[in-house]
Design a protein around this motif. Sequence first.
Motif, PDB file in Angstrom:
ATOM      1  N   ILE A 175       0.719  -1.209   0.010  1.00 42.90           N
ATOM      2  CA  ILE A 175       0.005   0.079   0.045  1.00 42.90           C
ATOM      3  C   ILE A 175       0.806   1.187  -0.196  1.00 42.90           C
ATOM      4  O   ILE A 175       0.602   2.339  -0.482  1.00 42.90           O
ATOM      5  CB  ILE A 175      -0.934   0.000   1.233  1.00 42.90           C
ATOM      6  N   LYS A 176       2.044   1.045   0.367  1.00 42.58           N
ATOM      7  CA  LYS A 176       2.945   2.380   0.597  1.00 42.58           C
ATOM      8  C   LYS A 176       3.263   2.768  -0.777  1.00 42.58           C
ATOM      9  O   LYS A 176       3.714   3.931  -1.036  1.00 42.58           O
ATOM     10  CB  LYS A 176       4.027   2.116   1.370  1.00 42.58           C
ATOM     11  N   GLY A 177       3.467   1.993  -1.639  1.00 45.40           N
ATOM     12  CA  GLY A 177       3.707   2.021  -3.084  1.00 45.40           C
ATOM     13  C   GLY A 177       2.594   3.047  -3.533  1.00 45.40           C
ATOM     14  O   GLY A 177       2.943   4.203  -4.094  1.00 45.40           O
ATOM     15  N   GLY A 178       1.349   2.837  -3.318  1.00 44.04           N
ATOM     16  CA  GLY A 178       0.443   3.784  -3.788  1.00 44.04           C
ATOM     17  C   GLY A 178       0.655   5.091  -3.152  1.00 44.04           C
ATOM     18  O   GLY A 178       0.426   6.428  -3.672  1.00 44.04           O
ATOM     19  N   ILE A 179       0.530   5.021  -1.933  1.00 43.03           N
ATOM     20  CA  ILE A 179       0.548   6.336  -0.822  1.00 43.03           C
ATOM     21  C   ILE A 179       1.800   7.165  -1.338  1.00 43.03           C
ATOM     22  O   ILE A 179       1.581   8.516  -1.658  1.00 43.03           O
ATOM     23  CB  ILE A 179       0.845   5.861   0.467  1.00 43.03           C
ATOM     24  N   PHE A 180       2.926   6.728  -1.703  1.00 40.51           N
ATOM     25  CA  PHE A 180       4.048   7.480  -2.085  1.00 40.51           C
ATOM     26  C   PHE A 180       4.096   8.003  -3.373  1.00 40.51           C
ATOM     27  O   PHE A 180       4.916   8.954  -3.921  1.00 40.51           O
ATOM     28  CB  PHE A 180       5.609   6.810  -1.427  1.00 40.51           C
ATOM     29  N   PHE A 181       3.850   7.015  -4.308  1.00 36.89           N
ATOM     30  CA  PHE A 181       4.032   7.257  -5.746  1.00 36.89           C
ATOM     31  C   PHE A 181       2.874   7.560  -6.790  1.00 36.89           C
ATOM     32  O   PHE A 181       3.467   7.930  -7.757  1.00 36.89           O
ATOM     33  CB  PHE A 181       5.035   5.881  -6.238  1.00 36.89           C
ATOM     34  N   ALA A 182       1.737   7.719  -6.145  1.00 39.37           N
ATOM     35  CA  ALA A 182       0.806   8.022  -7.017  1.00 39.37           C
ATOM     36  C   ALA A 182       0.691   9.599  -7.078  1.00 39.37           C
ATOM     37  O   ALA A 182       1.077  10.175  -5.944  1.00 39.37           O
ATOM     38  CB  ALA A 182      -0.798   7.269  -6.556  1.00 39.37           C
ATOM     39  N   ASP A 183       0.103  10.131  -7.926  1.00 35.42           N
ATOM     40  CA  ASP A 183       0.249  11.497  -8.205  1.00 35.42           C
ATOM     41  C   ASP A 183      -0.932  11.970  -7.282  1.00 35.42           C
ATOM     42  O   ASP A 183      -0.674  13.078  -6.546  1.00 35.42           O
ATOM     43  CB  ASP A 183      -0.248  11.899  -9.561  1.00 35.42           C
ATOM     44  N   LYS A 184      -1.918  11.425  -7.082  1.00 30.15           N
ATOM     45  CA  LYS A 184      -3.107  11.733  -6.222  1.00 30.15           C
ATOM     46  C   LYS A 184      -3.575  10.549  -5.399  1.00 30.15           C
ATOM     47  O   LYS A 184      -3.760   9.270  -5.800  1.00 30.15           O
ATOM     48  CB  LYS A 184      -4.383  12.136  -6.945  1.00 30.15           C
TER      49      LYS A 184
END
Length: 479
Positions: free
Chosen positions: A207-216
């Motif tokens: 989930i950290k992948g999404g939290i840190f690397f998504a634009d929003k």
Amino acid sequence: MKIVHAASELFPFVKTGGLADVCAALSKSLAGFGHEVSFILPAYRQILESEAFKKAKLKVVLQIELDQDFLRGEVYALSLGKRQTLYVVRRDEFFDRTYPYGNPGRDYDDNDRRYIYFCKAIVETMHLLDIKADILHCHDWQTGLAPLMLRMEEQESGISLALKTFFSIHNLAFQGLFPSRSFRFTNLPEEFNAVDGIEFYEQMSMIKGGIFFADKIMTVSPNYAKEILTPDFGCGLEGALQVREDDLIGVANGIDTEVWDPSSDDALPAFYSKGNLAGKKACRSLLLDEVHLPQTEKPVYGMICRLTEQKGLDLLLRQMNFFVKNDCRLIILGMGDQSYERALKRWVKAHPNHISVSLRLDENMSHLVEAGSDFYLMPSIFEPCGLNQMYSQRYGAVPIVSAVGGLKDTVVSILDDPEKGAGISFEPTDEGLKGALNQSLKLFDDKEAYAKAQKNGMERDFSWKKVARQYEELYSDSI
Ligand code: ADP
């Protein structure tokens, strides 16, 4: 816009919770607005065995690198309707199983490989199909690494795959945590195996992948977006989320008002609407018959949920006597932790005229429970958004909800606003639930006040159309 959604559930194909409903309704609405919507999903057994899959077309063959192996996969396309295509990623070794995430009581041991593979497959599918998306919107930890992997692939290939990436947190309690040795399956540079990457207390966090690397980053209600920045609700990720606070947006889910419509619901013995509630009586009567409880003038309480700590089972189990003592009916439909299942079964055995528990997944029955109940119970400890409190308002079952997360955003309590109130909310404590249940008895006795609460709820517009317009605006503002 060209919008790609990726998730591990999609109603009606694969569903273990609200994620499936949200994904289906959001993509349907966006396609309805004229956008080109693609959906990428693992080809689970339910898909392979579905009627729709018989017409699926093989689109591309994947070759996915997982540590030192290169694993084949196939992507099939199914049309979901106008401007909506479902792409399913087929690798039977990973996805042709009875359940999506694990056998009852235990997750599959290879969920790290399965979902890292899926994240890579999302990116590879977009690349090979040359989708050139405006937006890639990933949902929950199973797709958490895709926003990062997409940027890596863009760097490597020099090709733009998506202008902006969005990542939705439907429930922060599920994080996709694996031992740090699983990191090797990502084939990402070692620099990402760090605290400002996807490392989480010496584990790997998808989930950290999404939290840190998504634009929003999105989550499913404005109140939950605030709560997850705090240690009480942040599940250890509040620090990471605080870093991204400026890009974190909460939009409350809607509901599919065609699937959930008491004036045309095929699962009901009679239809009804806010102008004419007569049919609800027949639903109530059939519901009691179906679960073998005696008919009654006293309130009928319904509850449909995963039987887990989150859903407030501990709180409820400490108040079970309320239903017996007041000669009410409690009807529970759900599956989950064995300890709760056993405790509930004991209550049914001891009080078969007051309490019924159906331990199964049953879509039709869930509609009948909403329609046949006078009150709907949702004593959740935390609740990112919750759907049933909205279904219940639409079905004239007054919700009794704890004042957390999306429940706060979607239920106006009669205790706060007797004019517009449509439910009863309470702090999730023993005292809180006890007070709310007593309040519900009073409300039920005051026929006029009860009818007003019912009507207020039935008049609320929870349609996805309204909600999806907010997503559309966020997407177009971002590019
Ligand atoms: P969560 O996603 O946390 O499980 P939500 O309230 O957001 O909770 O969504 C749960 C969805 O799953 C609802 O549509 C609910 O009706 C449905 N559901 C849960 N358990 C069952 C069951 N045993 N049978 C049928 N539907 C169920």
